[in-house]
Scaffold this active site. Structure first.
Site, short mmCIF file in Angstrom:
data_model
loop_
_atom_site.label_atom_id
_atom_site.label_comp_id
_atom_site.label_asym_id
_atom_site.label_seq_id
_atom_site.Cartn_x
_atom_site.Cartn_y
_atom_site.Cartn_z
N ARG A 73 85.11 65.43 -13.20
CA ARG A 73 84.40 66.43 -13.93
C ARG A 73 83.71 65.19 -14.86
O ARG A 73 83.27 65.43 -16.03
CB ARG A 73 85.13 67.39 -14.83
CG ARG A 73 85.44 68.30 -14.13
CD ARG A 73 84.54 69.24 -13.37
NE ARG A 73 84.78 70.44 -12.86
CZ ARG A 73 85.46 70.77 -11.58
NH1 ARG A 73 85.58 69.68 -10.83
NH2 ARG A 73 85.94 71.73 -11.10
N SER B 44 85.14 76.80 -16.00
CA SER B 44 86.40 76.27 -16.69
C SER B 44 85.98 75.72 -18.14
O SER B 44 85.02 74.85 -17.96
CB SER B 44 87.16 75.26 -15.97
OG SER B 44 87.36 75.76 -14.64
N GLU C 200 85.98 70.68 -20.93
CA GLU C 200 85.01 70.24 -19.80
C GLU C 200 83.59 70.87 -20.35
O GLU C 200 82.50 70.05 -19.88
CB GLU C 200 85.24 71.21 -18.56
CG GLU C 200 84.93 70.61 -17.37
CD GLU C 200 84.44 71.60 -16.62
OE1 GLU C 200 83.17 72.09 -16.69
OE2 GLU C 200 85.25 72.18 -15.55
#
Ligand code: EPU
Length: 338
Positions: free
Chosen positions: A164, A238, A334
């Protein structure tokens, strides 16, 4: 001709559905329009580039210029016996791009079906799901440097992809606007069904002959059953990354919490699912007025309608604090908090 609008609500431009205003807003549909938009930038005016707005949390009004990327077009640029190189402009919807590849039998992105957002945002955070990351199918991207207004081509190495992560979230944050991405896809698929519930879902669906369409359908089915649809319940997927901890620390935790899941990584590291940590800390399915923690996937924070960005940010802090005190693990967001 491009048009700058003032005092524009961003509620429909972020999948969290947060109400926040931008001082100025312009959408661009071509590179010349993007260059025109940059000419309209006032001295030292902050810039926020929006694709699908699926990875941001707006906590305040934006006192700058929002550039909405609406560059469209997908073209086949090269092929050999085994591969096909497809260039997509950054403003294409990621999922529509995936469907286009599946229709044409170009393999490699089927496991990444139904991820919200645009093609241009995908490499920013090296999107991933069900065992595949964008870096696995990435060839190169083109991006415009805001300062010089020159275009640069980035190879995979230059993007410095990680979990990520990419250079566009670190060293080059806010410096480039991604305009197109080129993918190297396969003519003969290599099916990847080992992750999580994919095989089980294919069996339930009665699939006897594997195809990239069948995998895509299975991934869509899993995502729809677990993750909230941003068109109905505001969310940005997420909210945190899955943390990676030292094997020794993991073993210590395992002694105290025998059911803690962990996935071995390189160099004495173990990745622990943040969803498990958040669930064990008691947050799963909790609702606080207009916001909450999703009932099927506690890694996803949700806005039921009129939630405020700051309330979600505070909820995220509380979750971080409780996971840190129970497990000694630091969760990192994130999502980009603005
Ligand atoms: N788990 C729980 N409780 C739950 C749900 C999950 O304890 O309610 C634990 C289980 O141990 C489960 C594990 O978490 O095995 C992993 O769950 P899941 O397969 O749903 O994946 P994830 O690690 O929570 C990651 C990505 C998702 C991606 C899925 C599938 C991150 C931060 N998230 O989630 O990506 O769709 O894997 O590959 O890596 C996103 O980035 O926005 C995103 C949705």
């Amino acid at each position: 001709m491009i048009k700058v609008e003032e005092n524009v609500s961003l509620k429909s431009y972020n999948t969290f559905g947060i109400e926040a205003k931008t001082a100025r807003f312009v959408a661009f549909k071509s590179i010349p329009e993007l260059l025109d938009a940059l000419k309209l930038r006032q001295a030292n005016e902050s810039i926020l580039v929006l694709g699908g707005g699926s990875n941001i949390l707006l906590t305040q009004d934006f006192d700058g210029l929002v550039l909405k990327n609406e560059l469209k077009g997908i073209e086949l640029i090269r092929e050999d016996d085994e591969h096909i190189w497809i260039k997509s402009m950054a403003g294409e919807s990621w999922h529509q791009f995936v469907l286009h590849c599946i229709e044409n039998n170009w393999a490699g992105v089927e496991n990444l079906s139904l991820i919200p957002g645009t093609v241009g945002a995908a490499p920013m955070q090296n999107i991933g799901a069900y065992g595949i990351e964008i870096k696995d199918v990435f060839e190169s991207l083109e991006a415009l440097e805001i300062e010089s207004q020159k275009t640069k081509t980035f190879t995979s190495e230059e993007c410095a992809f990680g979990y990520r992560e990419s250079i566009f979230k670190t060293d080059l944050k806010g410096k480039y606007i991604i305009t197109s991405v080129t993918f190297k896809l396969k003519k003969e698929p290599e099916f990847n069904t080992s992750y999580g519930a994919i095989q089980e879902t294919l069996d339930q669906m009665g699939v006897s002959e594997l195809s990239i369409k069948a995998i895509s359908d299975a991934v869509i089915h899993i995502r729809q059953s677990k993750l909230p649809d941003p068109a109905k319940i505001g969310n940005a997927g997420s909210f945190f990354k899955n943390p990676t901890i030292d094997t020794l620390d993991y073993e210590g935790l395992k002694a105290e919490f025998p059911s803690i899941p962990g996935y071995k990584q390189a160099e004495n590291k173990v990745k622990v699912p943040a969803a498990w940590l958040i669930e064990q800390a008691g947050w799963k399915g909790k609702t606080f007025g207009e916001i909450g923690v999703h009932k099927n996937q506690p890694l996803v924070l949700v806005n039921y309608g009129n939630g405020k960005g700051n309330d979600i940010k505070n909820l995220a802090f509380e979750i971080q604090a409780s996971v840190a005190s129970k497990f000694g693990i630091e969760l990192t967001p994130e999502v980009n908090i603005i």
